[in-house]
Scaffold this motif. Structure first.
Motif, PDB file in Angstrom:
ATOM      1  N   LEU A 145       0.841  -1.197   0.000  1.00 50.17           N
ATOM      2  CA  LEU A 145       0.000   0.000   0.000  1.00 50.17           C
ATOM      3  C   LEU A 145       0.875   1.245   0.000  1.00 50.17           C
ATOM      4  O   LEU A 145       1.973   1.237   0.555  1.00 50.17           O
ATOM      5  N   PRO A 146       0.401   2.332  -0.606  1.00 47.44           N
ATOM      6  CA  PRO A 146       1.169   3.579  -0.562  1.00 47.44           C
ATOM      7  C   PRO A 146       1.275   4.091   0.875  1.00 47.44           C
ATOM      8  O   PRO A 146       0.469   3.700   1.733  1.00 47.44           O
ATOM      9  N   PRO A 147       2.228   4.966   1.155  1.00 48.38           N
ATOM     10  CA  PRO A 147       2.258   5.607   2.475  1.00 48.38           C
ATOM     11  C   PRO A 147       0.926   6.312   2.737  1.00 48.38           C
ATOM     12  O   PRO A 147       0.308   6.840   1.811  1.00 48.38           O
ATOM     13  N   LEU A 148       0.474   6.284   3.976  1.00 46.68           N
ATOM     14  CA  LEU A 148      -0.820   6.892   4.311  1.00 46.68           C
ATOM     15  C   LEU A 148      -0.867   8.366   3.963  1.00 46.68           C
ATOM     16  O   LEU A 148      -1.943   8.928   3.729  1.00 46.68           O
ATOM     17  N   SER A 149       0.301   9.007   3.898  1.00 44.47           N
ATOM     18  CA  SER A 149       0.329  10.428   3.524  1.00 44.47           C
ATOM     19  C   SER A 149      -0.064  10.631   2.063  1.00 44.47           C
ATOM     20  O   SER A 149      -0.443  11.737   1.662  1.00 44.47           O
ATOM     21  N   MET A 150      -0.002   9.548   1.265  1.00 42.47           N
ATOM     22  CA  MET A 150      -0.385   9.645  -0.145  1.00 42.47           C
ATOM     23  C   MET A 150      -1.788   9.106  -0.381  1.00 42.47           C
ATOM     24  O   MET A 150      -2.556   9.656  -1.163  1.00 42.47           O
ATOM     25  N   SER A 151      -2.112   7.966   0.263  1.00 43.43           N
ATOM     26  CA  SER A 151      -3.421   7.331   0.055  1.00 43.43           C
ATOM     27  C   SER A 151      -3.773   6.487   1.269  1.00 43.43           C
ATOM     28  O   SER A 151      -2.937   5.761   1.795  1.00 43.43           O
ATOM     29  N   ASP A 152      -5.019   6.590   1.705  1.00 38.53           N
ATOM     30  CA  ASP A 152      -5.467   5.707   2.799  1.00 38.53           C
ATOM     31  C   ASP A 152      -6.701   4.909   2.392  1.00 38.53           C
ATOM     32  O   ASP A 152      -7.468   4.469   3.247  1.00 38.53           O
ATOM     33  N   HIS A 153      -6.905   4.732   1.079  1.00 36.32           N
ATOM     34  CA  HIS A 153      -8.070   3.966   0.628  1.00 36.32           C
ATOM     35  C   HIS A 153      -7.741   3.230  -0.665  1.00 36.32           C
ATOM     36  O   HIS A 153      -7.863   3.798  -1.756  1.00 36.32           O
ATOM     37  N   VAL A 154      -7.296   1.997  -0.532  1.00 34.65           N
ATOM     38  CA  VAL A 154      -6.935   1.167  -1.686  1.00 34.65           C
ATOM     39  C   VAL A 154      -7.932   0.015  -1.790  1.00 34.65           C
ATOM     40  O   VAL A 154      -8.299  -0.582  -0.778  1.00 34.65           O
ATOM     41  N   GLU A 155      -8.371  -0.288  -3.020  1.00 39.68           N
ATOM     42  CA  GLU A 155      -9.353  -1.350  -3.234  1.00 39.68           C
ATOM     43  C   GLU A 155      -8.843  -2.390  -4.230  1.00 39.68           C
ATOM     44  O   GLU A 155      -7.998  -2.095  -5.083  1.00 39.68           O
ATOM     45  N   HIS A 156      -9.399  -3.595  -4.123  1.00 42.49           N
ATOM     46  CA  HIS A 156      -9.152  -4.667  -5.093  1.00 42.49           C
ATOM     47  C   HIS A 156     -10.177  -4.557  -6.220  1.00 42.49           C
ATOM     48  O   HIS A 156     -11.289  -4.056  -6.023  1.00 42.49           O
ATOM     49  N   GLU A 157      -9.808  -5.047  -7.405  1.00 44.18           N
ATOM     50  CA  GLU A 157     -10.736  -5.210  -8.532  1.00 44.18           C
ATOM     51  C   GLU A 157     -10.383  -6.513  -9.230  1.00 44.18           C
ATOM     52  O   GLU A 157      -9.411  -6.585  -9.983  1.00 44.18           O
ATOM     53  N   ALA A 158     -11.156  -7.560  -8.986  1.00 48.84           N
ATOM     54  CA  ALA A 158     -10.921  -8.866  -9.610  1.00 48.84           C
ATOM     55  C   ALA A 158     -11.278  -8.789 -11.095  1.00 48.84           C
ATOM     56  O   ALA A 158     -12.381  -8.364 -11.434  1.00 48.84           O
ATOM     57  N   GLU A 159     -10.355  -9.202 -11.959  1.00 49.74           N
ATOM     58  CA  GLU A 159     -10.617  -9.036 -13.395  1.00 49.74           C
ATOM     59  C   GLU A 159     -10.080 -10.192 -14.233  1.00 49.74           C
ATOM     60  O   GLU A 159      -9.060 -10.800 -13.907  1.00 49.74           O
ATOM     61  N   LEU A 160     -10.793 -10.463 -15.324  1.00 46.30           N
ATOM     62  CA  LEU A 160     -10.281 -11.321 -16.391  1.00 46.30           C
ATOM     63  C   LEU A 160      -9.227 -10.532 -17.167  1.00 46.30           C
ATOM     64  O   LEU A 160      -9.447  -9.358 -17.487  1.00 46.30           O
ATOM     65  N   VAL A 161      -8.100 -11.176 -17.444  1.00 42.76           N
ATOM     66  CA  VAL A 161      -7.013 -10.507 -18.158  1.00 42.76           C
ATOM     67  C   VAL A 161      -6.723 -11.265 -19.452  1.00 42.76           C
ATOM     68  O   VAL A 161      -6.561 -12.486 -19.440  1.00 42.76           O
ATOM     69  N   VAL A 162      -6.664 -10.528 -20.555  1.00 41.58           N
ATOM     70  CA  VAL A 162      -6.342 -11.086 -21.873  1.00 41.58           C
ATOM     71  C   VAL A 162      -4.831 -11.023 -22.066  1.00 41.58           C
ATOM     72  O   VAL A 162      -4.207 -10.002 -21.769  1.00 41.58           O
ATOM     73  N   VAL A 163      -4.241 -12.117 -22.580  1.00 44.95           N
ATOM     74  CA  VAL A 163      -2.825 -12.114 -22.951  1.00 44.95           C
ATOM     75  C   VAL A 163      -2.742 -12.147 -24.474  1.00 44.95           C
ATOM     76  O   VAL A 163      -3.270 -13.059 -25.121  1.00 44.95           O
ATOM     77  N   ILE A 164      -2.079 -11.148 -25.044  1.00 42.43           N
ATOM     78  CA  ILE A 164      -1.994 -11.017 -26.503  1.00 42.43           C
ATOM     79  C   ILE A 164      -0.977 -12.011 -27.062  1.00 42.43           C
ATOM     80  O   ILE A 164       0.115 -12.180 -26.505  1.00 42.43           O
ATOM     81  N   GLY A 165      -1.339 -12.669 -28.159  1.00 42.81           N
ATOM     82  CA  GLY A 165      -0.481 -13.696 -28.750  1.00 42.81           C
ATOM     83  C   GLY A 165       0.258 -13.256 -29.999  1.00 42.81           C
ATOM     84  O   GLY A 165       1.298 -13.810 -30.329  1.00 42.81           O
TER      85      GLY A 165
END
Ligand code: MG
Length: 257
Positions: free
Chosen positions: A98-118
């Motif tokens: 996580l970033p230092p609290l002085s920069m950010s105090d609210h980080v979230e997850h985002e579960a995602e499908l990821v495409v790999v280019i061939g």
């Protein structure tokens, strides 16, 4: 087929996962001419790396109605695209810092499908788009929500080191019609939606992105978060599962300041 990338004493190597064993290959999965080496390691003993080599990490936002609503966003008329720096890539079983609290105090997850280019894709049509895809993997589009709201651009909110966990392997035969994206934190399900809920499907995304930038083999495209993204705290254990593919795990730690 499942392609992995493993850490070896002599350096990273790609392999094919079959029945909990990884047979190493010569060459790269997205370059024709790779071959099996006959050398195998047990999955349980392998150190898995993010199974990609992105010149760029492309990401799509606002792609599930439930997430658009929870973020109070306006719906997008075209796939809403941004980039995450390649330095944000995190290997499976890694730690999101996580970033230092002085920069950010609210980080979230985002579960995602990821495409790999061939293979190299520029100005491709929706009809041919899937032929440019090597396969799919899991990703967490980790996001500093406070910076996403307050910065003039979302580059920093989406781009901290470790903010792009990807893996555990590339599945080349995922059935997009039945695939689901599931996000768990400390064993609790927070996100669970079928890929078919996407507002812009994978062919539409790739056709749209390739109209302004060339996609290279090894590049990855995050396809957007389902509803239910939520706050991360130090010590959290995150799982991003795609049914029919596998589960990517990472932990979360506070910044060392
Ligand atoms: Mg996202």
């Amino acid at each position: 087929m499942r392609f992995t990338k493993v850490q070896r004493a002599e350096g990273p190597a790609y392999g094919i996962l079959e029945d909990d064993r990884i047979e190493l290959i010569s060459g790269l999965p997205w370059i024709e001419g790779w071959s099996r080496t006959g050398v195998a390691v047990d999955l349980a003993d392998a150190v898995l790396l993010a199974p990609v080599a992105p010149a760029k990490i492309v990401a799509i936002g606002r792609n599930y109605a439930a997430h658009v609503a929870e973020m109070s966003f306006d719906p997008a008329a075209e796939p809403s695209v941004f980039l995450k720096p390649s330095s944000s890539l995190l290997d499976p079983d890694g730690t999101v810092v996580l970033p230092p609290l002085s920069m950010s105090d609210h980080v979230e997850h985002e579960a995602e499908l990821v495409v790999v280019i061939g293979r190299e894709a520029r100005d491709i049509s929706e009809e041919e788009a899937l032929s440019y895809v090597l396969g799919f993997t899991c990703g967490d589009d980790v996001s500093a929500r406070d910076l996403q709201r307050s910065d003039p651009h979302i580059t920093r909110a989406k781009g901290f080191d470790t903010f792009a966990p990807v893996g555990p392997w590339i599945e080349t035969e995922l059935d997009l019609a039945s695939a689901r994206v599931i996000g768990r934190v400390n064993g609790q399900v927070r996100q669970d939606q079928p890929v078919s809920d996407m507002l812009f499907d994978v062919p539409r995304i790739l056709a749209s992105v390739s109209r302004w930038t060339t996609l290279f083999p090894g590049d990855v495209v995050f396809t957007g978060s389902p509803g239910g993204s939520g706050r991360l705290e130090p010590g959290d254990q995150v799982e991003i599962e795609i049914l029919g593919l596998g589960t990517l795990r990472h932990s979360v730690a506070a910044a060392q300041v």
